[in-house]
Design an enzyme around this catalytic site. Structure first.
Site, PDB file in Angstrom:
ATOM      1  N   ASP A  58       0.233  -1.027   0.009  1.00  0.00           N
ATOM      2  CA  ASP A  58      -0.297  -0.011  -0.009  1.00  0.00           C
ATOM      3  C   ASP A  58       1.563   1.347  -0.146  1.00  0.00           C
ATOM      4  O   ASP A  58       1.680   1.443   0.501  1.00  0.00           O
ATOM      5  CB  ASP A  58      -0.789  -0.026   1.413  1.00  0.00           C
ATOM      6  CG  ASP A  58      -2.112   0.939   0.383  1.00  0.00           C
ATOM      7  OD1 ASP A  58      -3.196   1.308   0.613  1.00  0.00           O
ATOM      8  OD2 ASP A  58      -1.660   2.135   1.701  1.00  0.00           O
ATOM      9  N   ASP A 139     -14.017 -15.372  13.913  1.00  0.00           N
ATOM     10  CA  ASP A 139     -14.351 -17.416  14.696  1.00  0.00           C
ATOM     11  C   ASP A 139     -13.391 -18.216  12.738  1.00  0.00           C
ATOM     12  O   ASP A 139     -13.372 -18.773  13.576  1.00  0.00           O
ATOM     13  CB  ASP A 139     -15.410 -17.629  14.936  1.00  0.00           C
ATOM     14  CG  ASP A 139     -16.968 -17.326  13.653  1.00  0.00           C
ATOM     15  OD1 ASP A 139     -17.636 -17.398  14.614  1.00  0.00           O
ATOM     16  OD2 ASP A 139     -17.038 -16.509  13.149  1.00  0.00           O
ATOM     17  N   HIS A 143     -10.718 -20.536  12.976  1.00  0.00           N
ATOM     18  CA  HIS A 143     -10.875 -21.723  12.489  1.00  0.00           C
ATOM     19  C   HIS A 143     -10.090 -22.336  11.847  1.00  0.00           C
ATOM     20  O   HIS A 143      -9.465 -23.625  11.824  1.00  0.00           O
ATOM     21  CB  HIS A 143     -12.722 -22.173  12.154  1.00  0.00           C
ATOM     22  CG  HIS A 143     -12.810 -23.173  11.394  1.00  0.00           C
ATOM     23  ND1 HIS A 143     -13.833 -24.281  11.937  1.00  0.00           N
ATOM     24  CD2 HIS A 143     -12.735 -23.989  10.667  1.00  0.00           C
ATOM     25  CE1 HIS A 143     -14.171 -25.756  11.097  1.00  0.00           C
ATOM     26  NE2 HIS A 143     -13.377 -25.212  10.306  1.00  0.00           N
ATOM     27  N   GLU A 144      -9.983 -21.670  10.578  1.00  0.00           N
ATOM     28  CA  GLU A 144      -8.829 -21.951   9.656  1.00  0.00           C
ATOM     29  C   GLU A 144      -7.214 -21.665  10.699  1.00  0.00           C
ATOM     30  O   GLU A 144      -6.554 -23.390  10.266  1.00  0.00           O
ATOM     31  CB  GLU A 144      -9.002 -21.040   8.419  1.00  0.00           C
ATOM     32  CG  GLU A 144      -9.978 -20.620   8.202  1.00  0.00           C
ATOM     33  CD  GLU A 144     -10.375 -21.574   7.607  1.00  0.00           C
ATOM     34  OE1 GLU A 144     -11.398 -21.859   7.182  1.00  0.00           O
ATOM     35  OE2 GLU A 144     -10.145 -22.877   7.171  1.00  0.00           O
ATOM     36  N   HIS A 147      -7.439 -25.233  12.537  1.00  0.00           N
ATOM     37  CA  HIS A 147      -6.702 -26.553  11.393  1.00  0.00           C
ATOM     38  C   HIS A 147      -5.123 -26.782  11.336  1.00  0.00           C
ATOM     39  O   HIS A 147      -4.541 -28.452  11.270  1.00  0.00           O
ATOM     40  CB  HIS A 147      -7.610 -26.898   9.441  1.00  0.00           C
ATOM     41  CG  HIS A 147      -8.890 -26.364   9.958  1.00  0.00           C
ATOM     42  ND1 HIS A 147      -9.376 -27.971  10.271  1.00  0.00           N
ATOM     43  CD2 HIS A 147      -9.311 -26.186   8.987  1.00  0.00           C
ATOM     44  CE1 HIS A 147     -10.689 -27.635   9.803  1.00  0.00           C
ATOM     45  NE2 HIS A 147     -11.164 -26.666   9.341  1.00  0.00           N
ATOM     46  N   TYR A 158      -8.855 -36.315   8.405  1.00  0.00           N
ATOM     47  CA  TYR A 158      -9.900 -35.750   8.008  1.00  0.00           C
ATOM     48  C   TYR A 158     -10.882 -36.568   7.509  1.00  0.00           C
ATOM     49  O   TYR A 158     -11.999 -36.207   6.219  1.00  0.00           O
ATOM     50  CB  TYR A 158      -9.395 -34.521   7.072  1.00  0.00           C
ATOM     51  CG  TYR A 158     -10.321 -33.113   6.707  1.00  0.00           C
ATOM     52  CD1 TYR A 158     -10.937 -32.721   5.881  1.00  0.00           C
ATOM     53  CD2 TYR A 158     -10.371 -32.189   8.222  1.00  0.00           C
ATOM     54  CE1 TYR A 158     -11.611 -32.014   5.667  1.00  0.00           C
ATOM     55  CE2 TYR A 158     -11.303 -31.132   7.937  1.00  0.00           C
ATOM     56  CZ  TYR A 158     -12.024 -30.834   7.021  1.00  0.00           C
ATOM     57  OH  TYR A 158     -12.611 -29.994   6.793  1.00  0.00           O
ATOM     58  N   GLU A 167     -13.084 -31.200  12.966  1.00  0.00           N
ATOM     59  CA  GLU A 167     -14.301 -29.869  12.302  1.00  0.00           C
ATOM     60  C   GLU A 167     -14.161 -28.798  14.038  1.00  0.00           C
ATOM     61  O   GLU A 167     -14.088 -28.398  13.545  1.00  0.00           O
ATOM     62  CB  GLU A 167     -15.349 -30.492  11.474  1.00  0.00           C
ATOM     63  CG  GLU A 167     -14.495 -30.094  10.359  1.00  0.00           C
ATOM     64  CD  GLU A 167     -14.487 -28.552   9.598  1.00  0.00           C
ATOM     65  OE1 GLU A 167     -15.461 -27.610  10.448  1.00  0.00           O
ATOM     66  OE2 GLU A 167     -13.487 -28.206   9.157  1.00  0.00           O
ATOM     67  N   GLU A 191     -20.821 -16.598  11.438  1.00  0.00           N
ATOM     68  CA  GLU A 191     -22.438 -15.127  11.611  1.00  0.00           C
ATOM     69  C   GLU A 191     -22.239 -14.022  11.021  1.00  0.00           C
ATOM     70  O   GLU A 191     -22.866 -13.549  10.691  1.00  0.00           O
ATOM     71  CB  GLU A 191     -22.824 -15.053  12.753  1.00  0.00           C
ATOM     72  CG  GLU A 191     -22.109 -14.625  13.711  1.00  0.00           C
ATOM     73  CD  GLU A 191     -20.907 -15.330  14.339  1.00  0.00           C
ATOM     74  OE1 GLU A 191     -21.008 -16.626  14.123  1.00  0.00           O
ATOM     75  OE2 GLU A 191     -19.835 -14.814  14.984  1.00  0.00           O
ATOM     76  N   TYR A 194     -21.590 -14.416   7.161  1.00  0.00           N
ATOM     77  CA  TYR A 194     -22.150 -15.736   6.180  1.00  0.00           C
ATOM     78  C   TYR A 194     -24.255 -15.216   5.659  1.00  0.00           C
ATOM     79  O   TYR A 194     -24.471 -14.450   6.757  1.00  0.00           O
ATOM     80  CB  TYR A 194     -22.727 -17.078   6.960  1.00  0.00           C
ATOM     81  CG  TYR A 194     -23.784 -18.010   6.672  1.00  0.00           C
ATOM     82  CD1 TYR A 194     -25.410 -18.201   7.310  1.00  0.00           C
ATOM     83  CD2 TYR A 194     -23.435 -18.454   5.140  1.00  0.00           C
ATOM     84  CE1 TYR A 194     -25.974 -18.962   6.912  1.00  0.00           C
ATOM     85  CE2 TYR A 194     -24.120 -19.793   4.885  1.00  0.00           C
ATOM     86  CZ  TYR A 194     -25.415 -19.732   5.611  1.00  0.00           C
ATOM     87  OH  TYR A 194     -26.152 -21.068   4.876  1.00  0.00           O
ATOM     88  N   THR A 195     -24.086 -14.919   5.215  1.00  0.00           N
ATOM     89  CA  THR A 195     -25.684 -14.220   4.677  1.00  0.00           C
ATOM     90  C   THR A 195     -25.651 -12.741   5.163  1.00  0.00           C
ATOM     91  O   THR A 195     -26.916 -12.522   5.900  1.00  0.00           O
ATOM     92  CB  THR A 195     -27.060 -15.200   5.098  1.00  0.00           C
ATOM     93  OG1 THR A 195     -26.998 -15.139   6.223  1.00  0.00           O
ATOM     94  CG2 THR A 195     -27.597 -16.423   3.915  1.00  0.00           C
ATOM     95  N   ASP A 227     -18.792 -35.188   2.171  1.00  0.00           N
ATOM     96  CA  ASP A 227     -18.391 -34.057   3.144  1.00  0.00           C
ATOM     97  C   ASP A 227     -17.417 -34.833   3.996  1.00  0.00           C
ATOM     98  O   ASP A 227     -17.241 -34.904   4.805  1.00  0.00           O
ATOM     99  CB  ASP A 227     -19.471 -33.402   4.085  1.00  0.00           C
ATOM    100  CG  ASP A 227     -18.600 -32.414   4.519  1.00  0.00           C
ATOM    101  OD1 ASP A 227     -17.486 -32.079   4.486  1.00  0.00           O
ATOM    102  OD2 ASP A 227     -19.828 -32.426   5.990  1.00  0.00           O
ATOM    103  N   HIS A 232     -18.427 -32.226   8.650  1.00  0.00           N
ATOM    104  CA  HIS A 232     -19.125 -30.877   8.582  1.00  0.00           C
ATOM    105  C   HIS A 232     -20.439 -30.916   8.776  1.00  0.00           C
ATOM    106  O   HIS A 232     -20.814 -30.226   9.757  1.00  0.00           O
ATOM    107  CB  HIS A 232     -19.069 -29.510   7.612  1.00  0.00           C
ATOM    108  CG  HIS A 232     -17.692 -29.484   6.896  1.00  0.00           C
ATOM    109  ND1 HIS A 232     -16.883 -29.720   6.383  1.00  0.00           N
ATOM    110  CD2 HIS A 232     -16.828 -28.447   7.556  1.00  0.00           C
ATOM    111  CE1 HIS A 232     -16.348 -28.762   5.500  1.00  0.00           C
ATOM    112  NE2 HIS A 232     -15.406 -28.475   7.305  1.00  0.00           N
TER     113      HIS A 232
HETATM  114  C1  S7B Z   1     -16.814 -21.980   5.014  1.00  0.00           C
HETATM  115  C2  S7B Z   1     -15.521 -23.147   4.457  1.00  0.00           C
HETATM  116  C3  S7B Z   1     -16.572 -24.327   3.103  1.00  0.00           C
HETATM  117  C4  S7B Z   1     -15.144 -25.470   3.116  1.00  0.00           C
HETATM  118  C5  S7B Z   1     -14.367 -25.832   4.094  1.00  0.00           C
HETATM  119  C6  S7B Z   1     -13.964 -25.259   5.438  1.00  0.00           C
HETATM  120  C7  S7B Z   1     -13.790 -25.795   6.093  1.00  0.00           C
HETATM  121  O1  S7B Z   1     -12.707 -24.541   7.120  1.00  0.00           O
HETATM  122  O2  S7B Z   1     -13.613 -26.416   6.929  1.00  0.00           O
HETATM  123  C8  S7B Z   1     -15.230 -23.560   5.377  1.00  0.00           C
HETATM  124  O3  S7B Z   1     -14.684 -22.590   6.752  1.00  0.00           O
HETATM  125  C9  S7B Z   1     -15.330 -23.193   7.512  1.00  0.00           C
HETATM  126  O4  S7B Z   1     -16.280 -23.952   7.295  1.00  0.00           O
HETATM  127  C10 S7B Z   1     -15.416 -22.162   7.898  1.00  0.00           C
HETATM  128  C11 S7B Z   1     -15.698 -21.964   9.779  1.00  0.00           C
HETATM  129  C12 S7B Z   1     -16.655 -21.345   8.926  1.00  0.00           C
HETATM  130 ZN    ZN Z   2     -12.600 -26.296   8.711  1.00  0.00          ZN
END
Ligand code: S7B
Ligand code: ZN
Length: 317
Positions: A58, A139, A143-144, A147, A158, A167, A191, A194-195, A227, A232
């Site tokens: 930047d 979150d 979350h990522e 992992h 997994y 998960e 949340e 999402y949407t 899945d 999930h």
């Molecule tokens: C949006 C999404 C799609 C697929 C896998 C994951 C994944 O990282 O498992 C994913 O991310 C999540 O679940 C985060 C928590 C909302």
């Molecule tokens: Zn995940």
């Protein structure tokens, strides 16, 4: 890059003003925080799928454009997640040796996903209906990153039950991170991104997995092959157990005394770090969590009692 640390400012995906560390080299300020571990680096994929893309540059250290927002959120939420793990559990990044935290934003076009690719976090922009920029939620970022921690600790495979635990651990510690260093705590997952046109919903609910069609009892587990064997989906059973342990409540006639969100996080983090293995199933998760509660609070402690009851409530023995 080699340079001097500055404090940048900008607007994040949710519209909040943020400050963060940048590095000035030549005539650019880069999204590189060299004050934490081996650094926190945020990259721009420029809506293509070549990874990692280019380190975010930047000209004036003020990131206020719409295009900048995804990068501001990724950098700030990675910083907050680094601080959460360091300050709460004494863990220095995902390898506990200060590994650089790399994130890429603007991945692909209208991409409704986020993922850990084994060395970096990657965030799509979303299509603006199902998702907005996915780095916007703490979150989700936590979350990522969790992992990555799971890969360096329990290594939960997994798929099937070990994958559902993988998960759930990411949902659980992502939610504990939101409680600890975030804003607007709730037991929903994702949340904030999402949407964007619909308030009060999320990708998943830990308090009521069934609200999103996910099981909240072992007798309702998914046994198909979608899945990766429902990682999930069946995560809802473990998420419910963790919700009951943290918050308390009654479920299928079993009452659980809550221990608090942070104590629940301490118990699950210890289970992940000390007891879980790549092939752990739901029954071994119960043993790991109960033992972790005993280690932390005592063999006959209320926490150990609640840990066992939380699994009774979802039919895991
Ligand atoms: C949006 C999404 C799609 C697929 C896998 C994951 C994944 O990282 O498992 C994913 O991310 C999540 O679940 C985060 C928590 C909302
Ligand atoms: Zn995940």
């Amino acid at each position: 890059v080699t340079g001097t640390t500055y404090t940048g400012t900008g607007i994040d995906v949710l519209g909040y003003s943020q400050t963060f560390k940048t590095t000035k080299s030549g005539s650019y300020y880069y999204l590189q925080d060299s004050t934490r571990g081996k650094g926190i680096y945020t990259y721009d994929a420029k809506n293509r799928t070549t990874l990692p893309g280019s380190l975010w540059a930047d000209v004036d250290n003020v990131l206020n454009t719409t295009y900048d927002r995804a990068a501001v959120s990724a950098h700030v939420n990675a910083t907050k997640t680094y601080d959460f793990y360091k300050n709460t559990y004494g863990r220095n990044s995902y390898d506990n040796a200060g590994a650089a935290l790399n994130s890429t934003v603007h991945y692909s076009r209208s991409y409704n996903n986020a993922f850990w690719d084994g060395s970096k976090m990657v965030y799509g922009d979303g299509d603006g209906q199902t998702f907005t920029y996915l780095s916007g939620a703490l979150d989700v970022v936590a979350h990522e990153l969790t992992h990555a921690i799971t890969e360096y600790t329990a290594g939960l495979i997994y798929q099937n039950e070990s994958g559902a635990i993988n998960e759930a651990v990411s949902d659980i510690l992502g939610t504990v991170a939101e409680y600890s260093v975030g804003t607007n705590f709730d037991w929903l997952v994702g949340e904030d991104i999402y949407t964007p046109g619909v308030a009060g919903d999320g990708l998943r609910s830990m308090a009521n997995p069934a609200a999103y069609g996910d099981p909240d009892h072992y007798s309702k587990r998914y046994t198909g092959t979608q899945d990766n064997g429902g990682v999930h989906i069946n995560s809802g059973i473990v998420n419910k157990a963790a919700y009951l342990l943290g918050n308390g409540g009654s479920h299928y006639g079993v009452s659980v005394q809550g221990v608090g969100v942070m104590a629940m996080g301490d118990i699950y983090y210890r289970a992940l770090n000390v007891y879980l293995t790549p092939t752990s199933n739901f029954s071994s998760l119960r043993q790991a969590v109960v033992q972790s509660a005993k280690d932390l609070y005592g063999a006959t402690s209320p926490q150990a009692v609640s840990a066992a009851k939380s699994f009774d409530a979802v039919g895991i023995y």
